[in-house]
Design an enzyme around this catalytic site. Structure first.
Site, PDB file in Angstrom:
ATOM      1  N   LYS A 176       0.782  -1.286  -0.145  1.00 40.63           N
ATOM      2  CA  LYS A 176       0.001   0.154   0.077  1.00 40.63           C
ATOM      3  C   LYS A 176       0.989   1.231  -0.098  1.00 40.63           C
ATOM      4  O   LYS A 176       0.653   2.268  -0.707  1.00 40.63           O
ATOM      5  CB  LYS A 176      -0.734  -0.165   1.206  1.00 40.63           C
ATOM      6  CG  LYS A 176      -1.553   1.194   1.382  1.00 40.63           C
ATOM      7  CD  LYS A 176      -2.853   1.328   0.303  1.00 40.63           C
ATOM      8  CE  LYS A 176      -3.482   2.856   0.520  1.00 40.63           C
ATOM      9  NZ  LYS A 176      -4.702   3.224  -0.152  1.00 40.63           N
ATOM     10  N   LYS A 244      -1.184  11.377   6.107  1.00 36.30           N
ATOM     11  CA  LYS A 244      -0.843  10.379   6.853  1.00 36.30           C
ATOM     12  C   LYS A 244      -0.281   9.400   6.051  1.00 36.30           C
ATOM     13  O   LYS A 244       0.960   8.754   6.344  1.00 36.30           O
ATOM     14  CB  LYS A 244      -2.241   9.726   7.620  1.00 36.30           C
ATOM     15  CG  LYS A 244      -2.004   8.451   8.395  1.00 36.30           C
ATOM     16  CD  LYS A 244      -2.295   7.137   7.443  1.00 36.30           C
ATOM     17  CE  LYS A 244      -3.727   7.298   7.361  1.00 36.30           C
ATOM     18  NZ  LYS A 244      -3.987   5.778   6.699  1.00 36.30           N
TER      19      LYS A 244
END
Ligand code: NAP
Length: 296
Positions: A176, A244
């Protein structure tokens, strides 16, 4: 289907993913901090629980889809012995599938704690956005044991289409992070291309249309390019979560002593965006940072 399935975290992504499981015939027990987040699921037949531990007591397999590393730690591990966290209610042999995007190294630590409690964990972050979550067409990148992957696969197939067992625990989160290295720079590149068109007095919408048919085509050009042209920044993928994700990428690069200058540059544009109180806007709003940089 005898086993109940747990789902914790019912935001932009978690809500449609959980709904797809209900629509596929699974019995769901759910938890969210805010009652209103649970209401659409309860209306569709799910049972609401007052804590993550209560979900774990009723479910042999449970999914988490919350925001950041500390949130997954709080939901699964809690912060004290009398916690309401998942780990306090885990059934022996249960499977915890964390689909949030968080740190790979923290994931390995959480998985070890789950193993010590007699259960197993997969990391299974996703790509494809709210559109993919609603359609059940997410890309799902999985880390963990092959047997746990096979156990979760039928449910993952309800939520996604391209489902890859990438490797051991943490490998899904590494995958990811690689995804975000690509996405961040592609969105930035789309913004720069549209800026160049506009500054040259050429119709940026026509430029996008022409480029969609060639080698420069991408989902970012298609979806984020259109959002930039429309100045439509309702999320989607909130910039604060994008920030983030890029922090996770750069922290991993730091741990590895790896130079990723392209990702670092994209992160600065997102930092400026969030710093100017635009964290709730979609990731395509990176275009606002690029415009401001150029006095537009
Ligand atoms: P979101 O709409 O902000 O939803 C997050 C959910 O997590 C909310 O329901 C929130 O509960 C819950 N939550 C957060 N911290 C919690 C905590 N400490 N304890 C209990 N519940 C907590 O975010 P999202 O867009 O669904 O994203 C979820 C995850 O998927 C993130 O890791 C994100 O990076 C990732 N992701 C998002 C997208 C996208 O396009 N949106 C795409 C791929 C991956 P409350 O409602 O009570 O605040």
């Amino acid at each position: 289907m005898t086993d109940k399935i747990g789902f914790i975290g019912l935001g932009i992504m978690g809500r449609p993913m959980a709904l797809n499981l209900i629509n596929a015939g699974y019995g769901l027990v759910v938890h969210a901090r805010r009652k209103e987040s649970m209401e659409p699921l309860v209306a569709a037949g799910a049972t609401a629980c007052t804590s993550p531990a209560a979900v774990a007591r009723q479910a042999s397999m449970l999914f988490t889809m919350v925001s950041d590393t500390p949130d997954v730690e709080q939901v699964i591990l809690g912060d004290d012995m009398a916690s309401n966290a998942v780990i306090a209610g885990l059934q022996p042999g249960a499977l915890v599938v964390d689909m949030s995007t968080i740190s790979a190294s923290a994931t390995r630590i959480i998985a070890e704690r789950v193993r010590s409690a007699g259960a197993e964990m997969l990391d299974a972050p996703v790509s494809g956005g709210d559109v993919g979550a609603i359609a059940g067409t997410l890309s799902i990148m999985v880390g963990g044991s092959a047997s746990a992957f096979e156990r979760a696969r039928p449910l993952l197939e309800v939520m996604g289409k391209n489902i890859v067992h990438v490797g051991d625990c943490g490998a899904g989160q590494v995958c990811k992070a690689c995804n975000q290295v690509l996405i961040s720079q592609t969105i930035a590149a789309v913004g720069e291309a549209l800026l160049l068109a506009e500054a040259s007095g050429v119709d940026a919408a026509k430029v996008r249309e022409a480029l969609l048919g060639g080698f420069a085509n991408s989902r970012a050009l298609e979806i984020h390019g259109q959002r930039m042209l429309d100045q439509q920044y309702q999320p989607g993928f909130k910039s604060v979560l994008f920030q983030k994700d890029l922090r996770l990428v750069l922290e991993a690069a730091h741990e590895l002593g790896l130079a990723l200058p392209g990702a670092a540059q994209a992160a600065q544009l997102v930092n400026a965006l969030v710093g100017q109180d635009n964290g709730e806007l979609d990731s395509a709003a990176m275009f606002l940072s690029q415009r401001r940089l150029n006095g537009l």
